[in-house]
Design an enzyme around this catalytic site. Structure first.
Site, PDB file in Angstrom:
ATOM      1  N   CYS A  69      38.703 -28.402  33.339  1.00  0.00           N
ATOM      2  CA  CYS A  69      39.904 -27.753  32.811  1.00  0.00           C
ATOM      3  C   CYS A  69      39.679 -26.256  32.868  1.00  0.00           C
ATOM      4  O   CYS A  69      38.622 -25.798  33.305  1.00  0.00           O
ATOM      5  CB  CYS A  69      40.251 -28.269  31.418  1.00  0.00           C
ATOM      6  SG  CYS A  69      39.289 -27.572  30.106  1.00  0.00           S
ATOM      7  N   ILE A 123      29.134 -21.851  24.928  1.00  0.00           N
ATOM      8  CA  ILE A 123      29.462 -23.286  25.001  1.00  0.00           C
ATOM      9  C   ILE A 123      30.154 -23.643  26.323  1.00  0.00           C
ATOM     10  O   ILE A 123      29.799 -24.627  26.973  1.00  0.00           O
ATOM     11  CB  ILE A 123      30.365 -23.714  23.816  1.00  0.00           C
ATOM     12  CG1 ILE A 123      29.737 -23.293  22.473  1.00  0.00           C
ATOM     13  CG2 ILE A 123      30.655 -25.218  23.845  1.00  0.00           C
ATOM     14  CD1 ILE A 123      28.476 -24.012  22.077  1.00  0.00           C
ATOM     15  N   ARG A 130      50.062 -27.606  22.058  1.00  0.00           N
ATOM     16  CA  ARG A 130      49.122 -28.745  22.027  1.00  0.00           C
ATOM     17  C   ARG A 130      48.352 -28.786  20.714  1.00  0.00           C
ATOM     18  O   ARG A 130      47.922 -29.838  20.282  1.00  0.00           O
ATOM     19  CB  ARG A 130      48.117 -28.620  23.179  1.00  0.00           C
ATOM     20  CG  ARG A 130      48.746 -28.775  24.525  1.00  0.00           C
ATOM     21  CD  ARG A 130      47.706 -28.762  25.593  1.00  0.00           C
ATOM     22  NE  ARG A 130      46.697 -29.770  25.293  1.00  0.00           N
ATOM     23  CZ  ARG A 130      45.627 -29.997  26.011  1.00  0.00           C
ATOM     24  NH1 ARG A 130      45.415 -29.287  27.090  1.00  0.00           N
ATOM     25  NH2 ARG A 130      44.765 -30.921  25.677  1.00  0.00           N
ATOM     26  N   ARG A 137      33.336 -29.425  32.010  1.00  0.00           N
ATOM     27  CA  ARG A 137      33.445 -30.396  30.927  1.00  0.00           C
ATOM     28  C   ARG A 137      33.221 -31.855  31.365  1.00  0.00           C
ATOM     29  O   ARG A 137      34.105 -32.704  31.243  1.00  0.00           O
ATOM     30  CB  ARG A 137      34.789 -30.242  30.200  1.00  0.00           C
ATOM     31  CG  ARG A 137      34.980 -28.820  29.689  1.00  0.00           C
ATOM     32  CD  ARG A 137      36.230 -28.662  28.895  1.00  0.00           C
ATOM     33  NE  ARG A 137      36.157 -29.321  27.595  1.00  0.00           N
ATOM     34  CZ  ARG A 137      37.195 -29.415  26.774  1.00  0.00           C
ATOM     35  NH1 ARG A 137      38.352 -28.914  27.105  1.00  0.00           N
ATOM     36  NH2 ARG A 137      37.056 -30.011  25.611  1.00  0.00           N
ATOM     37  N   PRO A 138      32.017 -32.147  31.866  1.00  0.00           N
ATOM     38  CA  PRO A 138      31.737 -33.538  32.265  1.00  0.00           C
ATOM     39  C   PRO A 138      31.618 -34.453  31.048  1.00  0.00           C
ATOM     40  O   PRO A 138      31.513 -33.971  29.909  1.00  0.00           O
ATOM     41  CB  PRO A 138      30.381 -33.423  32.970  1.00  0.00           C
ATOM     42  CG  PRO A 138      29.728 -32.230  32.358  1.00  0.00           C
ATOM     43  CD  PRO A 138      30.846 -31.275  32.005  1.00  0.00           C
ATOM     44  N   ILE A 139      31.618 -35.788  31.270  1.00  0.00           N
ATOM     45  CA  ILE A 139      31.396 -36.726  30.162  1.00  0.00           C
ATOM     46  C   ILE A 139      30.160 -37.589  30.449  1.00  0.00           C
ATOM     47  O   ILE A 139      30.050 -38.723  29.994  1.00  0.00           O
ATOM     48  CB  ILE A 139      32.634 -37.612  29.879  1.00  0.00           C
ATOM     49  CG1 ILE A 139      33.057 -38.411  31.121  1.00  0.00           C
ATOM     50  CG2 ILE A 139      33.790 -36.794  29.349  1.00  0.00           C
ATOM     51  CD1 ILE A 139      33.895 -39.636  30.767  1.00  0.00           C
ATOM     52  N   ASP A 140      29.228 -37.015  31.242  1.00  0.00           N
ATOM     53  CA  ASP A 140      28.035 -37.771  31.617  1.00  0.00           C
ATOM     54  C   ASP A 140      27.238 -38.249  30.400  1.00  0.00           C
ATOM     55  O   ASP A 140      26.679 -39.349  30.399  1.00  0.00           O
ATOM     56  CB  ASP A 140      27.150 -36.919  32.552  1.00  0.00           C
ATOM     57  CG  ASP A 140      26.817 -35.554  31.952  1.00  0.00           C
ATOM     58  OD1 ASP A 140      27.689 -34.949  31.291  1.00  0.00           O
ATOM     59  OD2 ASP A 140      25.682 -35.088  32.127  1.00  0.00           O
ATOM     60  N   ASP A 142      36.048 -22.128  19.667  1.00  0.00           N
ATOM     61  CA  ASP A 142      37.512 -22.202  19.537  1.00  0.00           C
ATOM     62  C   ASP A 142      38.095 -21.006  18.773  1.00  0.00           C
ATOM     63  O   ASP A 142      39.323 -20.903  18.633  1.00  0.00           O
ATOM     64  CB  ASP A 142      37.921 -23.512  18.836  1.00  0.00           C
ATOM     65  CG  ASP A 142      37.703 -24.727  19.722  1.00  0.00           C
ATOM     66  OD1 ASP A 142      37.459 -24.553  20.927  1.00  0.00           O
ATOM     67  OD2 ASP A 142      37.771 -25.860  19.198  1.00  0.00           O
ATOM     68  N   LYS A 144      43.748 -30.995  14.256  1.00  0.00           N
ATOM     69  CA  LYS A 144      43.982 -31.757  15.497  1.00  0.00           C
ATOM     70  C   LYS A 144      42.707 -32.466  15.946  1.00  0.00           C
ATOM     71  O   LYS A 144      42.740 -33.649  16.295  1.00  0.00           O
ATOM     72  CB  LYS A 144      44.450 -30.794  16.602  1.00  0.00           C
ATOM     73  CG  LYS A 144      44.364 -31.378  17.993  1.00  0.00           C
ATOM     74  CD  LYS A 144      44.683 -30.369  19.067  1.00  0.00           C
ATOM     75  CE  LYS A 144      43.582 -29.458  19.495  1.00  0.00           C
ATOM     76  NZ  LYS A 144      42.693 -29.916  20.576  1.00  0.00           N
ATOM     77  N   ASN A 145      41.581 -31.751  15.934  1.00  0.00           N
ATOM     78  CA  ASN A 145      40.357 -32.325  16.506  1.00  0.00           C
ATOM     79  C   ASN A 145      39.692 -33.349  15.589  1.00  0.00           C
ATOM     80  O   ASN A 145      38.723 -33.993  15.979  1.00  0.00           O
ATOM     81  CB  ASN A 145      39.374 -31.208  16.901  1.00  0.00           C
ATOM     82  CG  ASN A 145      39.870 -30.466  18.130  1.00  0.00           C
ATOM     83  OD1 ASN A 145      40.801 -30.918  18.798  1.00  0.00           O
ATOM     84  ND2 ASN A 145      39.267 -29.325  18.428  1.00  0.00           N
TER      85      ASN A 145
END
Ligand code: EPZ
Length: 425
Positions: free
Chosen positions: A119, A329, A399, A124-127, A307, A22-23
């Site tokens: 989440c 993580i 998912r 989980r920022p996207i900075d 994971d 998936k990833n």
């Protein structure tokens, strides 16, 4: 909302086919936005996140076709992109939607992507994605919950990721391939999914050096073309089935997998006494004569994957001794532990450390899945618990795991999916 009903206590036996990752499939699908020509992707897992990404591409007026339903292959042609936007409705169901930001701004000069919120497992920022795209010359604003990025043409630059980020590396790589000049990316994620993406991009005409290392050098090209690419096997699904074999005292043959992507997990399971034999693209796992405890720190690749942490915790509840599991993580990735406690596990949580003392006799109970990998951990716990375990909110597992209950059932597990409308069996 569907639930799983599991009656544990059966050793799993037989062969199982591992699906595509998936990833790796998600960034590959996003990368199809980089060219007006068709890109054909194979070995796509039939999971909900892939459907969400396909919907997102269709929302941008890409032509998304597949020969089978549910699809395991896609041909995507982004001939023209009329809506360079990832709306909140889709991003809120899958934060990996943010992977379209880099390709969109690189190809069309404009992208509008809903900012993913936090989440269950962390903020989980996207900075860092944003910082890197700014370094490549994008003008970025964040307003009304959306990131807007503009650039006539991105310019190559040097960027060192202040923290290793998987989708951050992928987002920036898929932007840099169409930038003018050379980009040097340092401290990149080493995950096999990043390398798989780079291999697809090279097939599309990108010029990238340093695959599989932490430094990627990209020489931007004017345009990319179509390609055909087979997605790598899912290493997390593989690891989950390894633990399913080990925890139930079974004997499993995992086919179509990539053992070289799971070295840390395989070594750790061997240190617990699990018997594992690796072949070129398959793995054989046999129950340990005696399962013993082991310590785990989650790490970026090639370390032990976050994971796989929930699944390992399920195994640790059955191992003799004390296992110390440190999550490094994500800041909140122990929600499954509380559910395992309800099943009789002995787990003490102290910040990012879980101390599991085993073995514990698990007893079936109603439990709730909080996220994708937590659900997998609970399924594994259910497979060894006595009586019946009910797992709520299995949409999380849908998912990222393809038909997990069917695969487990074919190996002898007693697991059924019960819809809210169905009568309990
Ligand atoms: C990817 O998420 C995976 N998702 C996750 O898999 C996986 O758990 C994670 O990598 C770690 O391996 C996909 O590939 C689609 P990160 P990603 O950016 O890229 C912080 C699953 O179950 N960070 O590598 O979002 C971040 O908060 C999922 O399949 C920033 O601070 O993870 C985290 O602490 C869950 N700023 C750390 O870095 C940023 O801009 C690593 O996250 C980006 C990240």
């Amino acid at each position: 909302m569907d639930r799983f009903k599991i009656e544990g206590g059966r050793p799993l036996q037989g062969a199982v086919q591992i699906s595509g990752a998936k990833n790796a499939a998600l960034p590959a699908l996003a990368a199809t936005l980089l060219t007006s020509e068709p890109v054909h992707l194979q070995n796509i897992p039939r999971v909900r996140d892939i459907i969400t990404m396909a919907k997102l591409l269709a929302h941008m007026r890409c032509n998304v076709t597949s020969p089978d339903i549910p699809p395991s292959e896609f041909t995507i042609q982004a001939e023209t992109i009329s809506h360079a936007e990832a709306p909140y409705e889709l991003v809120k169901t899958m934060r990996a939607s943010v992977l379209v930001l880099g390709p969109l701004v690189a190809r069309t000069g404009y992208a509008r992507v809903s900012l993913p919120g936090g989440c269950a497992i962390g903020a989980r920022p996207i900075d860092i994605h944003i910082q890197a795209l700014e370094k490549l010359g994008a003008k970025i604003s964040v307003e009304h919950g959306y990131v807007e990025a503009r650039a006539k043409r991105l310019r190559g630059a040097e960027f060192r990721f202040p923290k290793i980020t998987v989708t951050g590396t992928e987002n920036v790589l898929t932007a840099a391939v169409l930038a003018e000049g050379e980009t040097l990316l340092e401290n990149c994620a080493l995950e096999p999914e990043v390398t798989d993406l780079a291999e697809l991009l090279i097939k599309m005409g990108a010029r990238i050096e340093g695959l599989g290392t932490s430094t990627l050098r990209v020489r931007g090209v004017q345009r990319l073309h179509g390609a055909t690419h087979e997605i790598i096997p899912d290493r997390i699904e593989t690891g989950t089935f390894l633990i399913a074999g080990a925890i139930t005292g079974g004997d499993l043959h995992l086919q179509n997998c990539a053992p070289e992507h799971l070295r840390a997990v395989i070594e750790k399971l061997k240190s617990c006494g699990v018997e594992i034999r690796c072949e070129a693209n398959s793995l054989r796992v046999k129950a340990a004569k005696k399962l013993v405890a082991a310590d785990v720190d989650t790490e970026e690749y090639p370390g032990f994957a976050t994971d796989m942490q929930a699944q390992f915790m399920a195994l640790a509840t059955q191992a003799q001794g004390v296992s110390r599991i440190r999550e490094t993580i994500f800041e909140n990735r122990f929600l499954h532990a509380v559910e395992m406690l309800r099943m009789g596990a002995n787990i003490a949580i102290d910040g990012n450390l879980a101390v599991v003392t085993g073995p514990s006799k698990l007893s079936g109970a109603p439990v709730t899945a909080s996220d994708l990998r937590a659900s997998a951990g609970l399924v594994l716990a259910g497979l060894v618990a006595d009586n019946t375990t009910w797992i709520d909110r299995v949409y999380h597992i849908d998912r990222g795991y393809e038909r997990i209950e069917e695969k487990l059932r074919s190996l002898g597990a007693r697991i059924t999916r019960v819809g809210t409308g169905d009568r309990d069996e």
